[in-house]
Design a protein around this motif. Structure first.
Motif, PDB file in Angstrom:
ATOM      1  N   UNK A  11       0.813  -1.216   0.000  1.00 24.41           N
ATOM      2  CA  UNK A  11       0.000   0.000   0.000  1.00 24.41           C
ATOM      3  C   UNK A  11       0.841   1.258   0.000  1.00 24.41           C
ATOM      4  N   UNK A  12       1.937   1.256   0.759  1.00 17.44           N
ATOM      5  CA  UNK A  12       2.828   2.425   0.783  1.00 17.44           C
ATOM      6  C   UNK A  12       3.474   2.637  -0.582  1.00 17.44           C
ATOM      7  N   UNK A  13       3.945   1.561  -1.184  1.00 19.46           N
ATOM      8  CA  UNK A  13       4.599   1.668  -2.500  1.00 19.46           C
ATOM      9  C   UNK A  13       3.586   2.097  -3.558  1.00 19.46           C
ATOM     10  N   UNK A  14       2.426   1.465  -3.565  1.00 21.39           N
ATOM     11  CA  UNK A  14       1.395   1.815  -4.530  1.00 21.39           C
ATOM     12  C   UNK A  14       0.908   3.249  -4.319  1.00 21.39           C
ATOM     13  N   UNK A  15       0.726   3.635  -3.059  1.00 17.13           N
ATOM     14  CA  UNK A  15       0.269   4.983  -2.752  1.00 17.13           C
ATOM     15  C   UNK A  15       1.246   6.054  -3.191  1.00 17.13           C
ATOM     16  N   UNK A  16       2.523   5.771  -3.101  1.00 19.35           N
ATOM     17  CA  UNK A  16       3.532   6.734  -3.529  1.00 19.35           C
ATOM     18  C   UNK A  16       3.436   7.003  -5.030  1.00 19.35           C
ATOM     19  N   UNK A  17       3.096   5.978  -5.796  1.00 18.53           N
ATOM     20  CA  UNK A  17       3.026   6.127  -7.252  1.00 18.53           C
ATOM     21  C   UNK A  17       1.652   6.585  -7.739  1.00 18.53           C
ATOM     22  N   UNK A  18       0.597   6.099  -7.111  1.00 18.41           N
ATOM     23  CA  UNK A  18      -0.758   6.384  -7.573  1.00 18.41           C
ATOM     24  C   UNK A  18      -1.371   7.567  -6.817  1.00 18.41           C
ATOM     25  N   UNK A  19      -0.869   7.850  -5.627  1.00 15.38           N
ATOM     26  CA  UNK A  19      -1.412   8.907  -4.781  1.00 15.38           C
ATOM     27  C   UNK A  19      -1.578  10.252  -5.445  1.00 15.38           C
ATOM     28  N   UNK A  20      -0.579  10.729  -6.193  1.00 17.93           N
ATOM     29  CA  UNK A  20      -0.753  12.042  -6.830  1.00 17.93           C
ATOM     30  C   UNK A  20      -1.919  12.089  -7.818  1.00 17.93           C
ATOM     31  N   UNK A  21      -2.303  10.957  -8.363  1.00 15.51           N
ATOM     32  CA  UNK A  21      -3.388  10.926  -9.339  1.00 15.51           C
ATOM     33  C   UNK A  21      -4.740  10.624  -8.705  1.00 15.51           C
ATOM     34  N   UNK A  22      -4.756   9.729  -7.719  1.00 14.01           N
ATOM     35  CA  UNK A  22      -6.016   9.271  -7.132  1.00 14.01           C
ATOM     36  C   UNK A  22      -6.188   9.647  -5.672  1.00 14.01           C
ATOM     37  N   UNK A  23      -5.270  10.417  -5.110  1.00 17.23           N
ATOM     38  CA  UNK A  23      -5.291  10.712  -3.683  1.00 17.23           C
ATOM     39  C   UNK A  23      -6.627  11.199  -3.169  1.00 17.23           C
ATOM     40  N   UNK A  24      -7.269  12.064  -3.923  1.00 16.72           N
ATOM     41  CA  UNK A  24      -8.531  12.642  -3.498  1.00 16.72           C
ATOM     42  C   UNK A  24      -9.654  11.599  -3.494  1.00 16.72           C
TER      43      UNK A  24
END
Length: 122
Positions: free
Chosen positions: A83-96
């Motif tokens: 989740x941390x690794x995926x969040x680092x890559x996908x977070x800027x696009x799907x964070x909201x």
């Protein structure tokens, strides 16, 4: 993005790191996340209640506690790290939208469990 720009803090981030002028520890947000103390406390208490319930359940069941703890710890480590690794890559696009999606998933899981228990289906 240059290295110097990526290390700059926003005005809000910089102000949240310095709590010397804050009135009380209980009023201050956490320096890294900006989460208020009451919310952090509620989350900590809920997590402790959940852990206690799991501990009591495992004690009442006929399971090898060492194996159960190893499996739970291993799965938690893999899922949290992923989740941390995926969040680092996908977070800027799907964070909201990630929080909303997570809420829908939890409601769906809860609804499924409720339906199974009320209908007697296994």
């Amino acid at each position: 993005m240059s290295a110097s720009r990526s290390r700059r803090l926003t005005h809000r981030q910089a102000n949240s790191l310095d709590h010397r002028d804050e009135g009380s520890f209980f009023d201050a947000d956490h320096p890294a996340t900006g989460v208020p103390f009451p919310r952090r406390s509620t989350t900590a208490i809920a997590t402790s209640i959940d852990a206690a319930a799991v501990g009591v359940s495992l004690a009442l069941m006929d399971v090898n506690l060492w194996i159960a703890c190893a499996v739970i710890g291993g799965i938690t480590t893999v899922v949290a790290t992923s989740g941390m690794i995926l969040g680092r890559h996908v977070g800027p696009y799907l964070g909201r939208y990630a929080g909303i999606l997570g809420g829908f998933v939890l409601v769906a899981i809860g609804g499924s469990i409720l339906f199974q228990h009320l209908s007697g289906a296994a």
